[in-house]
Design a protein around this motif. Structure first.
Motif, PDB file in Angstrom:
ATOM      1  N   GLN A 135      55.100  47.355  33.793  1.00  0.00           N
ATOM      2  CA  GLN A 135      53.914  46.638  33.330  1.00  0.00           C
ATOM      3  C   GLN A 135      52.678  47.424  33.727  1.00  0.00           C
ATOM      4  O   GLN A 135      52.696  48.189  34.702  1.00  0.00           O
ATOM      5  N   ARG A 136      51.612  47.231  32.983  1.00  0.00           N
ATOM      6  CA  ARG A 136      50.365  47.922  33.287  1.00  0.00           C
ATOM      7  C   ARG A 136      49.283  46.889  33.539  1.00  0.00           C
ATOM      8  O   ARG A 136      49.045  46.009  32.724  1.00  0.00           O
ATOM      9  N   GLY A 137      48.674  47.027  34.714  1.00  0.00           N
ATOM     10  CA  GLY A 137      47.683  46.056  35.141  1.00  0.00           C
ATOM     11  C   GLY A 137      46.335  46.270  34.491  1.00  0.00           C
ATOM     12  O   GLY A 137      46.092  47.267  33.797  1.00  0.00           O
ATOM     13  N   ALA A 138      45.433  45.322  34.736  1.00  0.00           N
ATOM     14  CA  ALA A 138      44.089  45.409  34.166  1.00  0.00           C
ATOM     15  C   ALA A 138      43.337  46.623  34.686  1.00  0.00           C
ATOM     16  O   ALA A 138      42.424  47.134  34.020  1.00  0.00           O
ATOM     17  N   ASP A 139      43.712  47.097  35.883  1.00  0.00           N
ATOM     18  CA  ASP A 139      43.072  48.279  36.461  1.00  0.00           C
ATOM     19  C   ASP A 139      43.681  49.577  35.966  1.00  0.00           C
ATOM     20  O   ASP A 139      43.312  50.664  36.432  1.00  0.00           O
ATOM     21  N   GLY A 140      44.608  49.491  35.016  1.00  0.00           N
ATOM     22  CA  GLY A 140      45.272  50.681  34.501  1.00  0.00           C
ATOM     23  C   GLY A 140      46.450  51.119  35.329  1.00  0.00           C
ATOM     24  O   GLY A 140      47.102  52.112  35.012  1.00  0.00           O
ATOM     25  N   GLY A 141      46.732  50.372  36.414  1.00  0.00           N
ATOM     26  CA  GLY A 141      47.830  50.727  37.286  1.00  0.00           C
ATOM     27  C   GLY A 141      49.180  50.366  36.721  1.00  0.00           C
ATOM     28  O   GLY A 141      49.304  49.676  35.707  1.00  0.00           O
TER      29      GLY A 141
END
Length: 593
Positions: free
Chosen positions: A474-480
């Motif tokens: 998964q990719r977080g809102a911070d791009g992580g």
């Protein structure tokens, strides 16, 4: 189809022979490689099929159970023939649509103390939506009721004095042979959370015309619980499947009902893309038309008939052809003509003496591991500048994602995984041990990101052994990047071959090639084998090589693969057990993207 209608007694005798084959007694080889072949999603049974018949008068308890097992192996609407082997109460309570239990081949039903036991270990299950789950069964099942049996059948006589089963299994009960021949593999597709790519979700359905309807119904039901956090879900609550019909031109007409006509335009477009990729898995389907309440859905150009090409930008594997690279004489080289493996061109890059290499899908980015696995360096095509992204020990082969991220694993474990976009290091989070207890603090042998970038396959080391498994990305809102949902794939249990896993890669959107080695003993050298295994562990095939070889590395792209030997020889896969030596004295191999 084969039919024997002149005598039920003769049919039962023939069915017994078929059942023995279905149970594996007549098909288990005594020598040579063990192979399991994935059924194609073509909507028809690929094996010999004997239509089930009702129980004959005076049939024994054993013949009734054998007839019931056979009747479950062939799809029928509501499994009407299978129900005739049950008592009336049992038939009313039985729900064949609840799922499928799959038991190991080679274990025919056996009478024991006035009951009939099926003394076989379970090898897998399908839930009601066709999702496969592996099951670890007992290796030495017993014959006593209640001891290591898939099911113990109890029978009673009905008012006509005929034996009938009064405790059917929940759902269907089929052998591994029946599963691999009478069920079709279909990848559902769901748009990823970013709306950029379709992500496959493997399922299995009983072969027959109804498989198309079942696939659409499963698509509407949504992604598996495992995949759901990483993809979007169209709001299909209240949407029903009225039917799926395929015309002579290969166009599948999908009629939807219920609340389908109230779906917003953006969700209609998403569902159109998902359905055309899902139904195109069936060989008789080349395009689809979807209609709700008599009104045709249309793509962005106004066309009612859509094909996979209509949404080519969402293809899980991408539309870009992968290029092959290798490291030879300490230089990065590229194969430009796949018909001539004698001609490689040196790539003009400032990266010196690479030991492992990765190339971006668009061929503009290069990454290498250098200085005995201690440094990750990158460079752009046409540039003379080298970027030193990280240093450390045990750095493993890097890889580029579909979107250009650079993944850099380390042998120490997932705590050593670093992901970069350009020169920026992105946050990496590994799911807590409570949710993925086998994912954290395990040494990493190899890692391969799926073509869509939403799944990552890994080989982890546990003591002196290795385990192959899959994690969700998964990719977080911070791009992580967030890794979780670890599940292992028991390659040996399905493929029949055991060994330490050395490397792996994605050869299709849902299948992996896994390189294994095993010590032959008695002073023999290690043998190598490559197994093609589905990501859910449902099917696996040993594809060679057939000769003893000490292979160390794989380079895999959709539809193609090469293996690197310890002596530097590169072997190209040209078919099962057909690995041809194409070049020698090579240090590393890789496909772009």
């Amino acid at each position: 189809m084969l039919r024997c209608t002149d005598s039920r007694t003769r049919w039962l005798a023939a069915a017994l022979g078929v059942l023995l084959a279905l149970g594996g007694c007549a098909t288990v080889p005594t020598s040579g490689p063990v192979e399991h072949h994935t059924p194609q999603a073509n909507g028809v049974n690929s094996g010999v099929q004997v239509d089930p018949l009702p129980p004959s008068d005076g049939a024994s308890q054993l013949l009734v159970v054998e007839g019931f097992l056979h009747a479950m192996s062939v799809y029928q609407p509501d499994y009407e023939i299978a129900r005739e082997y049950l008592t009336e109460a049992a038939s009313n309570a039985w729900h064949p649509e609840a799922g499928v239990q799959i038991y190991a081949d080679g274990y025919p039903p056996t009478e024991y103390n006035q009951t009939v036991a099926l003394p076989a270990p379970l090898s897998g299950k399908l839930d009601a939506t066709g999702r496969y789950q592996p099951v670890s069964g007992d290796s030495a099942p017993g014959y006593a009721p209640g001891k290591s049996n898939v099911h113990n059948f109890t029978l009673v006589k009905n008012d006509a004095g005929q034996w009938r089963i009064n405790n059917p299994p929940e759902g269907l009960l089929v052998s591994r042979y029946v599963f691999t021949t009478n069920f079709v593999a279909v990848n559902l597709h769901f748009l990823d959370a970013g709306g950029d790519v379709l992500v496959p979700d493997p399922r299995f359905f009983a072969a027959g015309d109804q498989a198309l309807d079942a696939a659409v119904a499963a698509q509407l039901a949504g992604p598996s619980e495992w995949l759901a956090p990483a993809v979007r879900k169209v709001d299909t609550k209240g949407v029903t499947v009225l039917g799926v019909d395929v015309d002579d031109a290969g166009v599948a007409g999908v009629a939807l009902g219920g609340s389908a006509d109230r779906l917003p335009e953006d969700q209609r477009r998403t569902l159109l893309a998902e359905l055309v990729y899902t139904l195109s898995a069936f060989t008789q389907v080349g395009a689809i038309r979807v209609a709700a309440d008599g009104q045709a859905w249309r793509d962005d150009t106004g066309q009612a008939m859509v094909r996979r090409d209509t949404f080519s930008e969402l293809a899980p594997a991408g539309a870009v052809s992968r290029a092959f690279f290798l490291v030879k004489d300490h230089k990065l080289q590229r194969l430009h003509d796949t018909s001539d493996w004698d001609k490689f061109a040196v790539v003009n890059t400032p990266l010196a003496r690479p030991e492992q290499v990765a190339v971006s899908r668009d061929l503009t980015g290069f990454a290498v591991i250098a200085q005995k696995g201690t440094r990750l360096q990158t460079a752009q095509a046409g540039s003379t500048k080298v970027h030193n992204l990280r240093t450390g020990t045990g750095l493993l082969r890097p890889s580029f994602s579909r979107t250009g991220e650079l993944w850099s694993p380390a042998a120490s474990g997932l705590s050593g995984l670093q992901v970069f976009r350009g020169e920026q290091r992105l946050p990496v989070t590994v799911e807590s041990p409570e949710k993925s207890p086998n994912l954290v603090n395990q040494p990493v042998v190899a890692m391969s990101l799926s073509p869509d970038g939403v799944r990552v396959a890994m080989i982890l080391r546990r003591g002196g052994n290795t385990v192959v498994g899959l994690a969700r990305v998964q990719r977080g809102a911070d791009g992580g990047v967030i890794l979780g949902g670890w599940r292992s794939i028991d390659v040996a249990a399905t493929a029949g071959t055991a060994g330490k896993a050395l490397d792996l890669g994605w050869v299709t959107e849902t299948k992996l090639l896994v390189l294994q080695s095993s010590d032959s003993g008695a002073g023999e050298s290690e043998t190598s084998s490559v197994v093609q295994v589905s990501e859910d562990g449902a099917t696996a095939t040993d594809i060679g090589p057939s000769e003893t070889a000490n292979l160390t590395q794989l380079a895999v792209a959709p539809g193609r693969a090469v293996a690197l030997g310890a002596n530097g020889g590169v072997y190209r896969l040209d078919g099962e057990f057909n690995w041809n030596l194409v070049i020698a004295a090579v240090d590393a191999v890789a496909y772009s993207g």
